[in-house]
Design a protein around this motif. Structure first.
Motif: not given
Length: 132
Positions: A72-80
């Motif tokens: 989930p942290e990777y998904v958040k960073s990619q969305a940002r």
């Protein structure tokens, strides 16, 4: 009267040599197509093995990326990063380049030369003819 002896040995040996060369020639003709097919198939096998190796590398890369997307942290960073998402309560600032290029000044001249109140298609034709 003296009889001459005929020598058949040279004829026999040349006939044998001719027969031997004919056998080798026929044997070479018989063996050539299978040998050609063998080398062609070996080249195809080498090409398929190289393709298989590159496919395995691509599959391994895709598996690693899939594992990263499950975090989930990777998904958040990619969305940002990619979509410019922000969390509630955060502010996002996008810094634009302050340098003015010569193209920007030319477009300002063209835009200021257009007359207001004209239909959009007339303004479009005028802007195209101005930039020329």
């Amino acid at each position: 009267m003296a009889r001459r002896q005929l020598s058949f040995r040279s004829r026999r040996s040349s006939g044998r040599a001719l027969a031997l060369w004919a056998i080798f020639f026929i044997l070479a003709l018989a063996i050539a197509p299978p040998v050609k097919h063998y080398f062609t198939q070996r080249a195809q096998i080498s090409a398929v093995n190289a393709q298989l190796t590159s496919d395995h590398k691509a599959l391994e890369t895709a598996r690693k990326e899939l594992l990263m997307w499950q975090d989930p942290e990777y998904v958040k960073s990619q969305a940002r990063e990619r979509l410019h998402f922000v969390l509630p309560g955060e502010r996002q600032y996008i810094v634009a380049d302050n340098g003015i290029t010569s193209d920007a000044t030319q477009t300002n001249k063209v835009a200021s030369a257009l007359i207001d109140g004209q239909p959009w298609y007339a303004r479009l034709i005028a802007s195209i003819s101005e930039t020329g």
